[in-house]
Design a protein around this motif. Structure first.
Motif, PDB file in Angstrom:
ATOM      1  N   ALA A  34       0.865  -1.185   0.000  1.00  0.00           N
ATOM      2  CA  ALA A  34       0.000   0.000   0.000  1.00  0.00           C
ATOM      3  C   ALA A  34       0.894   1.226   0.000  1.00  0.00           C
ATOM      4  O   ALA A  34       1.847   1.309   0.784  1.00  0.00           O
ATOM      5  CB  ALA A  34      -0.894  -0.005   1.236  1.00  0.00           C
ATOM      6  N   GLU A  35       0.600   2.152  -0.896  1.00  0.00           N
ATOM      7  CA  GLU A  35       1.439   3.341  -1.042  1.00  0.00           C
ATOM      8  C   GLU A  35       0.577   4.474  -1.598  1.00  0.00           C
ATOM      9  O   GLU A  35      -0.121   4.288  -2.592  1.00  0.00           O
ATOM     10  CB  GLU A  35       2.621   3.001  -1.975  1.00  0.00           C
ATOM     11  CG  GLU A  35       3.426   4.158  -2.505  1.00  0.00           C
ATOM     12  CD  GLU A  35       4.094   5.013  -1.436  1.00  0.00           C
ATOM     13  OE1 GLU A  35       4.869   4.491  -0.617  1.00  0.00           O
ATOM     14  OE2 GLU A  35       3.831   6.238  -1.443  1.00  0.00           O
ATOM     15  N   VAL A  36       0.660   5.658  -0.955  1.00  0.00           N
ATOM     16  CA  VAL A  36      -0.182   6.776  -1.391  1.00  0.00           C
ATOM     17  C   VAL A  36       0.314   7.424  -2.688  1.00  0.00           C
ATOM     18  O   VAL A  36      -0.463   7.977  -3.444  1.00  0.00           O
ATOM     19  CB  VAL A  36      -0.315   7.868  -0.283  1.00  0.00           C
ATOM     20  CG1 VAL A  36      -1.247   7.420   0.812  1.00  0.00           C
ATOM     21  CG2 VAL A  36       1.044   8.272   0.261  1.00  0.00           C
ATOM     22  N   GLU A  39       3.024   6.799  -8.451  1.00  0.00           N
ATOM     23  CA  GLU A  39       4.214   6.415  -9.234  1.00  0.00           C
ATOM     24  C   GLU A  39       5.054   5.384  -8.465  1.00  0.00           C
ATOM     25  O   GLU A  39       5.481   4.376  -9.004  1.00  0.00           O
ATOM     26  CB  GLU A  39       5.054   7.667  -9.474  1.00  0.00           C
ATOM     27  CG  GLU A  39       5.568   7.790 -10.898  1.00  0.00           C
ATOM     28  CD  GLU A  39       6.210   9.144 -11.103  1.00  0.00           C
ATOM     29  OE1 GLU A  39       7.434   9.213 -10.940  1.00  0.00           O
ATOM     30  OE2 GLU A  39       5.473  10.106 -11.383  1.00  0.00           O
ATOM     31  N   ARG A  40       5.274   5.683  -7.194  1.00  0.00           N
ATOM     32  CA  ARG A  40       6.049   4.754  -6.350  1.00  0.00           C
ATOM     33  C   ARG A  40       5.354   3.402  -6.222  1.00  0.00           C
ATOM     34  O   ARG A  40       5.982   2.352  -6.242  1.00  0.00           O
ATOM     35  CB  ARG A  40       6.217   5.332  -4.942  1.00  0.00           C
ATOM     36  CG  ARG A  40       7.325   6.316  -4.841  1.00  0.00           C
ATOM     37  CD  ARG A  40       7.620   6.619  -3.401  1.00  0.00           C
ATOM     38  NE  ARG A  40       8.835   7.425  -3.327  1.00  0.00           N
ATOM     39  CZ  ARG A  40       9.524   7.629  -2.231  1.00  0.00           C
ATOM     40  NH1 ARG A  40       9.129   7.127  -1.100  1.00  0.00           N
ATOM     41  NH2 ARG A  40      10.620   8.349  -2.256  1.00  0.00           N
ATOM     42  N   ARG A  41       4.036   3.488  -6.072  1.00  0.00           N
ATOM     43  CA  ARG A  41       3.260   2.249  -5.893  1.00  0.00           C
ATOM     44  C   ARG A  41       3.401   1.340  -7.112  1.00  0.00           C
ATOM     45  O   ARG A  41       3.714   0.149  -6.989  1.00  0.00           O
ATOM     46  CB  ARG A  41       1.785   2.610  -5.656  1.00  0.00           C
ATOM     47  CG  ARG A  41       0.887   1.418  -5.404  1.00  0.00           C
ATOM     48  CD  ARG A  41      -0.501   1.828  -4.977  1.00  0.00           C
ATOM     49  NE  ARG A  41      -1.250   2.534  -6.006  1.00  0.00           N
ATOM     50  CZ  ARG A  41      -1.618   3.803  -5.932  1.00  0.00           C
ATOM     51  NH1 ARG A  41      -1.318   4.527  -4.872  1.00  0.00           N
ATOM     52  NH2 ARG A  41      -2.292   4.377  -6.916  1.00  0.00           N
ATOM     53  N   ASN A 196      14.018  12.059   5.856  1.00  0.00           N
ATOM     54  CA  ASN A 196      12.914  11.157   5.481  1.00  0.00           C
ATOM     55  C   ASN A 196      11.768  11.105   6.507  1.00  0.00           C
ATOM     56  O   ASN A 196      11.050  10.115   6.576  1.00  0.00           O
ATOM     57  CB  ASN A 196      13.444   9.754   5.191  1.00  0.00           C
ATOM     58  CG  ASN A 196      14.199   9.169   6.365  1.00  0.00           C
ATOM     59  OD1 ASN A 196      14.438   9.859   7.346  1.00  0.00           O
ATOM     60  ND2 ASN A 196      14.577   7.918   6.264  1.00  0.00           N
ATOM     61  N   HIS A 197      11.614  12.182   7.285  1.00  0.00           N
ATOM     62  CA  HIS A 197      10.477  12.287   8.213  1.00  0.00           C
ATOM     63  C   HIS A 197       9.681  13.546   7.883  1.00  0.00           C
ATOM     64  O   HIS A 197       9.629  14.483   8.680  1.00  0.00           O
ATOM     65  CB  HIS A 197      10.961  12.334   9.666  1.00  0.00           C
ATOM     66  CG  HIS A 197      11.481  11.031  10.172  1.00  0.00           C
ATOM     67  ND1 HIS A 197      11.929  10.837  11.460  1.00  0.00           N
ATOM     68  CD2 HIS A 197      11.629   9.834   9.552  1.00  0.00           C
ATOM     69  CE1 HIS A 197      12.327   9.582  11.610  1.00  0.00           C
ATOM     70  NE2 HIS A 197      12.167   8.952  10.475  1.00  0.00           N
ATOM     71  N   PRO A 198       9.025  13.580   6.708  1.00  0.00           N
ATOM     72  CA  PRO A 198       8.342  14.813   6.304  1.00  0.00           C
ATOM     73  C   PRO A 198       7.172  15.202   7.196  1.00  0.00           C
ATOM     74  O   PRO A 198       6.721  16.331   7.148  1.00  0.00           O
ATOM     75  CB  PRO A 198       7.868  14.507   4.870  1.00  0.00           C
ATOM     76  CG  PRO A 198       7.908  13.045   4.731  1.00  0.00           C
ATOM     77  CD  PRO A 198       8.924  12.521   5.686  1.00  0.00           C
TER      78      PRO A 198
HETATM   79  N1  LIG Z   1      15.841   1.003  10.242  1.00  0.00           N
HETATM   80  C1  LIG Z   1      16.531   1.885   9.529  1.00  0.00           C
HETATM   81  O1  LIG Z   1      17.752   1.927   9.550  1.00  0.00           O
HETATM   82  C2  LIG Z   1      15.771   2.856   8.674  1.00  0.00           C
HETATM   83  C3  LIG Z   1      16.371   3.424   7.555  1.00  0.00           C
HETATM   84  C4  LIG Z   1      15.621   4.310   6.781  1.00  0.00           C
HETATM   85  C5  LIG Z   1      14.324   4.633   7.167  1.00  0.00           C
HETATM   86  N2  LIG Z   1      13.777   4.089   8.280  1.00  0.00           N
HETATM   87  C6  LIG Z   1      12.425   4.456   8.719  1.00  0.00           C
HETATM   88  O2  LIG Z   1      11.476   4.000   7.766  1.00  0.00           O
HETATM   89  C7  LIG Z   1      10.407   4.926   7.667  1.00  0.00           C
HETATM   90  C8  LIG Z   1      10.276   5.329   6.196  1.00  0.00           C
HETATM   91  O3  LIG Z   1      11.478   5.913   5.777  1.00  0.00           O
HETATM   92  P1  LIG Z   1      11.927   5.900   4.236  1.00  0.00           P
HETATM   93  O4  LIG Z   1      13.328   6.363   4.216  1.00  0.00           O
HETATM   94  O5  LIG Z   1      11.572   4.617   3.611  1.00  0.00           O
HETATM   95  O6  LIG Z   1      10.987   7.065   3.683  1.00  0.00           O
HETATM   96  P2  LIG Z   1      10.420   7.182   2.204  1.00  0.00           P
HETATM   97  O7  LIG Z   1       9.880   8.579   2.081  1.00  0.00           O
HETATM   98  O8  LIG Z   1      11.443   6.737   1.216  1.00  0.00           O
HETATM   99  O9  LIG Z   1       9.230   6.112   2.176  1.00  0.00           O
HETATM  100  C9  LIG Z   1       8.058   6.216   2.940  1.00  0.00           C
HETATM  101  C10 LIG Z   1       6.889   5.935   2.022  1.00  0.00           C
HETATM  102  O10 LIG Z   1       5.692   5.867   2.786  1.00  0.00           O
HETATM  103  C11 LIG Z   1       4.647   6.394   1.969  1.00  0.00           C
HETATM  104  N3  LIG Z   1       3.512   6.760   2.820  1.00  0.00           N
HETATM  105  C12 LIG Z   1       3.399   7.799   3.664  1.00  0.00           C
HETATM  106  N4  LIG Z   1       2.200   7.783   4.268  1.00  0.00           N
HETATM  107  C13 LIG Z   1       1.528   6.711   3.785  1.00  0.00           C
HETATM  108  C14 LIG Z   1       0.238   6.156   4.019  1.00  0.00           C
HETATM  109  N5  LIG Z   1      -0.612   6.709   4.875  1.00  0.00           N
HETATM  110  N6  LIG Z   1      -0.096   5.040   3.344  1.00  0.00           N
HETATM  111  C15 LIG Z   1       0.743   4.458   2.462  1.00  0.00           C
HETATM  112  N7  LIG Z   1       1.977   4.951   2.184  1.00  0.00           N
HETATM  113  C16 LIG Z   1       2.368   6.054   2.848  1.00  0.00           C
HETATM  114  C17 LIG Z   1       5.286   7.591   1.284  1.00  0.00           C
HETATM  115  O11 LIG Z   1       4.573   8.018   0.143  1.00  0.00           O
HETATM  116  C18 LIG Z   1       6.663   7.031   0.955  1.00  0.00           C
HETATM  117  O12 LIG Z   1       6.713   6.441  -0.328  1.00  0.00           O
HETATM  118  C19 LIG Z   1      10.732   6.076   8.620  1.00  0.00           C
HETATM  119  O13 LIG Z   1      10.074   5.895   9.832  1.00  0.00           O
HETATM  120  C20 LIG Z   1      12.241   5.960   8.815  1.00  0.00           C
HETATM  121  O14 LIG Z   1      12.711   6.423  10.059  1.00  0.00           O
HETATM  122  C21 LIG Z   1      14.464   3.193   9.001  1.00  0.00           C
END
Ligand SMILES: NC(=O)c1ccc[n+]([C@@H]2O[C@H](COP(=O)([O-])OP(=O)(O)OC[C@H]3O[C@@H](n4cnc5c(N)ncnc54)[C@H](O)[C@@H]3O)[C@@H](O)[C@H]2O)c1
Length: 332
Positions: A34-36, A39-41, A196-198
């Motif tokens: 699931a992805e909002v 394009e990414r989805r 990556n925490h918008p």
């Molecule tokens: N464990 C680790 O080392 C590590 C590394 C990177 C990121 N993270 C964590 O992972 C999470 C995501 O980070 P990322 O770097 O992948 O960010 P990212 O922006 O690359 O990916 C997050 C995705 O979630 C999607 N999204 C947001 N709200 C949504 C919803 N309601 N329903 C469906 N999709 C939704 C966004 O569109 C985006 O594509 C964060 O909490 C980050 O802290 C952890």
């Protein structure tokens, strides 16, 4: 191992690491996401041959019959996604760090998983880093005598990389409970949507002091002057252990019994794969994950206590009764 059908919520950067981690485990199949972002989805579904994909995770959880759900969205969604996944009939959930953005959310996530007998794991995969596992082993073998002090630092903010740093400190101290926390943060730039925490606010720099019930003290340092190396020092009554020293070995120790630094041999391990294998084992052995939701909540409480200490200009005794996010309140 049984067969596991997996659904991924949030198909961004870290989700791809989760897919890679699962790809090394037999009988596990990523079937949906699931992805909002459309394009990414579509790209994610195409790259991993998903049978279905959804814009809304509510719809995905409603229509699919899943065994595991991985929550890989931005932090503010973790709470809702985990609670709904827990009620959807899954056996286990891997939720990325930070577990939640306040303790109220974390408590509701734990409750939803408890009520539905779901194993909740938080993505603190550094618990499986060979150098960290070995460092903990050396501490417990008293190679440096009695543990006195832990120090850890990293770049970015407390709810981002700090979530790992605090978790790794807790891990090195055998997940002992913290008694009090004292902290200070700098919010000069009033950061919103940092990296990556918008959906989050973030501090520029943070310093936290943790006093544990077993008498061990720890200091964590996050922000621009702290390099990205996940560097740790453990100081004991008879020696010192260094983890991830820049330009040095990933682990070394020295004690009154050694002739200079000793660099131990490390077993190889893919920490991301290990955290998923551990999730399946926790389900099959009916026990908690090494990085369980409860362990994740302990780390989150320390982070919230650093914020609260900075807000109230005093040390904060744990368990703390503030259940919302003091950083968000300060930034308002
Ligand atoms: N464990 C680790 O080392 C590590 C590394 C990177 C990121 N993270 C964590 O992972 C999470 C995501 O980070 P990322 O770097 O992948 O960010 P990212 O922006 O690359 O990916 C997050 C995705 O979630 C999607 N999204 C947001 N709200 C949504 C919803 N309601 N329903 C469906 N999709 C939704 C966004 O569109 C985006 O594509 C964060 O909490 C980050 O802290 C952890």
């Amino acid at each position: 191992m049984g067969n596991y059908k997996v659904g991924i919520i949030g198909c961004g950067g870290i989700a791809r690491d989760h897919v890679r981690a699962y790809s090394k485990i037999p009988n596990v199949e990523i079937i949906t996401g699931a992805e909002v972002d459309s394009e990414r989805r579509e790209k994610f579904a195409e790259d991993y041959n998903l049978k279905t994909s959804y814009e809304s995770y509510d719809e995905m959880l409603d229509k699919e019959s899943l065994d595991l759900v991985n929550v890989c969205t931005w932090p503010k969604t973790h709470y809702d996604a985990v609670c709904k996944a827990a009620c959807s009939g899954v056996k286990g959930i891997m939720c990325e760090k930070p577990m939640a953005t306040n303790l109220d959310e974390a408590d509701k996530m734990l409750e939803a998983c408890r009520e539905n007998n779901v194993r909740l794991a938080i993505g603190h995969h550094h618990r499986f880093d060979p150098q960290l596992v070995k460092a903990k082993e050396l501490i417990n073998e008293k190679v440096i005598g009695e543990l006195v002090l832990l120090w850890g630092h990293c770049s970015l903010d407390l709810l981002n990389n700090g979530s790992h740093v605090v978790d790794m400190i807790n891990f090195l101290n055998n997940d002992q409970e913290a008694k009090w926390v004292m902290g200070q943060i700098d919010t000069r730039n009033k950061r919103k949507g940092y990296v990556n925490h918008p959906d989050m606010v973030a501090e520029d720099m943070a310093l936290g002091r943790i006093f544990y019930k077993n008498g061990v003290r720890a200091t964590v340092e996050l922000g621009e002057f702290a390099p990205q190396t996940w560097q740790f020092h453990a100081v004991g009554t008879d020696g010192i252990i260094d983890v991830n020293v820049p330009d040095g070995p990933s682990l070394r120790y020295m004690s009154t019994d050694t002739n200079g630094w000793v660099v131990p041999e490390l077993e190889s391990c893919d920490p991301r794969n290990a955290e998923m294998v551990e999730l399946i084992k926790a389900i099959e052995e009916d026990r908690e994950h090494i990085s369980s939701g409860k362990v994740g909540r302990n780390g989150l409480e320390i982070i919230m206590a650093v914020f609260e200490s900075s807000r109230s200009r005093r040390l904060v005794e744990l368990p703390m009764d503030v259940k919302d996010n003091p950083l968000e309140n300060m930034m308002k």
